[in-house]
Design a protein around this motif. Structure first.
Motif, mmCIF file in Angstrom:
data_model
loop_
_atom_site.group_PDB
_atom_site.id
_atom_site.type_symbol
_atom_site.label_atom_id
_atom_site.label_comp_id
_atom_site.label_asym_id
_atom_site.label_seq_id
_atom_site.Cartn_x
_atom_site.Cartn_y
_atom_site.Cartn_z
ATOM 1 N N LYS A 122 0.843 -1.195 0.000
ATOM 2 C CA LYS A 122 0.000 0.000 0.000
ATOM 3 C C LYS A 122 0.881 1.250 0.000
ATOM 4 O O LYS A 122 0.567 2.253 -0.668
ATOM 5 C CB LYS A 122 -0.915 0.007 1.235
ATOM 6 N N SER A 123 1.996 1.220 0.742
ATOM 7 C CA SER A 123 2.904 2.369 0.751
ATOM 8 C C SER A 123 3.515 2.587 -0.629
ATOM 9 O O SER A 123 3.714 3.731 -1.065
ATOM 10 C CB SER A 123 3.995 2.181 1.804
ATOM 11 N N VAL A 124 3.803 1.499 -1.352
ATOM 12 C CA VAL A 124 4.309 1.619 -2.723
ATOM 13 C C VAL A 124 3.258 2.273 -3.613
ATOM 14 O O VAL A 124 3.574 3.155 -4.429
ATOM 15 C CB VAL A 124 4.710 0.238 -3.277
ATOM 16 N N LEU A 125 2.008 1.852 -3.460
ATOM 17 C CA LEU A 125 0.917 2.421 -4.255
ATOM 18 C C LEU A 125 0.754 3.916 -3.972
ATOM 19 O O LEU A 125 0.576 4.717 -4.905
ATOM 20 C CB LEU A 125 -0.381 1.678 -3.956
ATOM 21 N N ILE A 126 0.823 4.298 -2.696
ATOM 22 C CA ILE A 126 0.696 5.714 -2.328
ATOM 23 C C ILE A 126 1.807 6.531 -2.988
ATOM 24 O O ILE A 126 1.559 7.595 -3.580
ATOM 25 C CB ILE A 126 0.731 5.881 -0.800
ATOM 26 N N SER A 127 3.036 6.034 -2.910
ATOM 27 C CA SER A 127 4.164 6.788 -3.486
ATOM 28 C C SER A 127 4.086 6.853 -5.006
ATOM 29 O O SER A 127 4.344 7.903 -5.609
ATOM 30 C CB SER A 127 5.494 6.155 -3.052
ATOM 31 N N ALA A 128 3.745 5.736 -5.634
ATOM 32 C CA ALA A 128 3.688 5.709 -7.103
ATOM 33 C C ALA A 128 2.607 6.643 -7.630
ATOM 34 O O ALA A 128 2.839 7.414 -8.580
ATOM 35 C CB ALA A 128 3.448 4.283 -7.589
ATOM 36 N N THR A 129 1.415 6.601 -7.016
ATOM 37 C CA THR A 129 0.317 7.440 -7.497
ATOM 38 C C THR A 129 0.567 8.922 -7.192
ATOM 39 O O THR A 129 0.281 9.789 -8.018
ATOM 40 C CB THR A 129 -1.018 7.000 -6.889
ATOM 41 N N SER A 130 1.107 9.217 -5.999
ATOM 42 C CA SER A 130 1.363 10.625 -5.654
ATOM 43 C C SER A 130 2.481 11.203 -6.519
ATOM 44 O O SER A 130 2.433 12.381 -6.903
ATOM 45 C CB SER A 130 1.705 10.761 -4.167
ATOM 46 N N TYR A 131 3.475 10.381 -6.849
ATOM 47 C CA TYR A 131 4.556 10.841 -7.728
ATOM 48 C C TYR A 131 4.044 11.061 -9.147
ATOM 49 O O TYR A 131 4.354 12.080 -9.787
ATOM 50 C CB TYR A 131 5.683 9.810 -7.718
ATOM 51 N N ALA A 132 3.223 10.123 -9.644
ATOM 52 C CA ALA A 132 2.634 10.277 -10.983
ATOM 53 C C ALA A 132 1.752 11.523 -11.046
ATOM 54 O O ALA A 132 1.777 12.273 -12.035
ATOM 55 C CB ALA A 132 1.833 9.034 -11.349
ATOM 56 N N PHE A 133 0.987 11.747 -9.988
ATOM 57 C CA PHE A 133 0.142 12.932 -9.932
ATOM 58 C C PHE A 133 0.991 14.201 -9.940
ATOM 59 O O PHE A 133 0.658 15.204 -10.583
ATOM 60 C CB PHE A 133 -0.747 12.892 -8.696
ATOM 61 N N GLY A 134 2.128 14.157 -9.236
ATOM 62 C CA GLY A 134 3.031 15.302 -9.221
ATOM 63 C C GLY A 134 3.584 15.609 -10.600
ATOM 64 O O GLY A 134 3.649 16.772 -11.012
ATOM 65 N N LEU A 135 3.984 14.567 -11.330
ATOM 66 C CA LEU A 135 4.491 14.778 -12.692
ATOM 67 C C LEU A 135 3.393 15.339 -13.596
ATOM 68 O O LEU A 135 3.653 16.195 -14.457
ATOM 69 C CB LEU A 135 5.014 13.459 -13.258
#
Length: 441
Positions: A122-135
């Protein structure tokens, strides 16, 4: 005769750094009254009283002569004064010498050490989605909103670092190969070689706040400070206004030099370095090809600088304060360094979420095997069993100002001596910070 002001402000703080940092006070006694020259007293909270002498005008603070016990970390009022002065919620009392790290670990619930695969991924999912959203935000934001998009993305990519951090401590998965793969991949966007960092970081945990041996922040040695005018000038900027990005220098100087690793570590270090250079050799040209040089700056460099802001800031807040000593190997005590020498700091919730509670840091130093998603439960247990020994803060400007303007050169008695005390004529970066940084706690 010992004196204190009627409002209980301490004028002498014993062996540690004085929270009000007074200079030597000129004292005059007359009929049981102690007169203290005002020009060496702090300006806050004390009303000036004019006293006319036959020779000249002297500004003094009038105080009743009351005997006072020497200030020490055992004194609750002293610690309260330190907390307010430094920007802490609480400064813990000293941990007794007979308490060991095992005593502290044994009080933690067994469940805080348990690995939960669902929470980990779940922590991986949070980081991946928040990073993608940032880009995505960077790609769509007008120029005047780009700083906000960079702040979000730099914080989000810091979450990748925390995931790799868990992998390095073997607290992400029961499968060690999975941990090595995930840790390596999580570090790649940061151009951080996973294995070199892991080896160095293990030494930080083994020797936290030990002089010379700790691989994280170290106070500057007086001999270093005096060694070269050029070095002195550079370090004043590095430990002053540029300190929130000094982890970049640490990243470059420490993690890419094969000579600094043991022979048994070199093979794994080379694999990590090959992964990093492959990412740079493939990823950077692709970014430039798709978006140009400015795109590389927008999409990679600025989030990278945002990550290093948090990397530097988190690290120095975790272990740096005027009352937290660095000790030589023969004086060092593991339980005192990990429990008394580590700081819990609360940040805004969006930062805590994106960074997976890395700032709930005291339990992490009690045992690095605690997964990041269990740190809050572990900290609650520490508060219940060892609460009076904990250093706790909520991030504020006074806390940062204290670190940036005071915590510089090592001193065995005071812990730190500020640059502007040792070289007042050259300390323009520190004087600048004192003027421009807010003092809100």
């Amino acid at each position: 005769m010992a004196c204190r002001l009627a409002d209980s402000m301490f004028l002498s703080m014993g062996p540690h750094q004085n929270p009000i940092r007074t200079q030597r006070i000129g004292t005059h006694y007359s009929s049981g009254i102690c007169y203290l020259k005002w020009d060496s007293l702090p300006q806050k909270g004390i009303k000036r009283q004019r006293f006319l002498t036959r020779r000249n005008w002297t500004t003094v603070a009038k105080a009743v002569a009351i005997p006072v016990a020497p200030s020490s970390p055992d004194n609750a009022e002293y610690r309260k004064q330190l907390s307010e002065s430094y920007g802490f919620k609480q400064i813990g009392e000293p941990l007794p010498d007979n308490v060991t790290l095992k005593h502290v670990i044994d009080t933690l619930p067994k469940k805080v050490f348990e690995i939960d695969d669902v929470k980990a991924w779940k922590s991986v999912l949070i980081s991946a989605t928040s990073y993608a959203f940032g880009l995505y935000m960077i790609s769509k934001a007008p120029w005047y909103l780009l700083p906000l998009a960079w702040a979000w993305t730099g914080t989000a990519v810091t979450g990748f670092f925390v995931i790799g951090h868990d992998c390095a401590h073997k607290s992400f998965s029961r499968n060690k190969l999975v941990e090595d793969i995930v840790g390596t991949l999580a570090f790649l966007p940061l151009i951080y070689p996973y294995e070199p960092w892991r080896f160095k970081h293990d030494r930080h945990h083994a020797k936290t706040n030990m002089l010379i041996e700790d691989t994280a922040w170290q106070p500057i040695a007086k001999e270093e400070f005096d060694s070269s005018p050029l070095f002195r000038r550079a370090i004043m900027y590095g430990y002053g206004p540029f300190r929130p990005w000094m982890s970049i220098a640490h990243w470059l100087l420490v993690h890419f030099d094969l000579k600094t690793f043991r022979p048994s570590e070199v093979k794994r270090v080379k694999i990590s370095l090959a992964c990093v250079f492959a990412f740079m050799g493939i990823g950077w040209p692709l970014i430039v090809f798709k978006t140009g040089i400015l795109g590389w700056v927008k999409f990679w460099l600025m989030p990278f600088l945002g990550y290093h802001f948090w990397m530097s800031t988190f690290t120095m807040v975790h272990h740096t304060a005027p009352h937290i000593p660095f000790k030589s190997a023969d004086e060092w005590n593991a339980a005192q360094a990990q429990l008394n020498g580590t700081v819990h700091c609360d940040y805004p919730q969006w930062i805590e979420t994106l960074c997976h509670d890395i700032n709930v840091h005291i339990p992490h130093h009690i045992s690095p095997r605690i997964p990041s998603y269990n740190l809050r439960a572990a900290h609650k247990s520490l508060q219940e069993n060892w609460g009076k020994y904990l250093n706790e803060a909520t991030w504020n400007w006074r806390l940062m100002k204290t670190i940036l303007t005071v915590c510089h050169v090592y001193d065995k008695e005071q812990n730190y001596v500020a640059f502007d005390q040792l070289a007042p004529g050259e300390s323009h970066p520190i004087k600048f910070l004192k003027k421009v940084m807010p003092d809100y706690a």
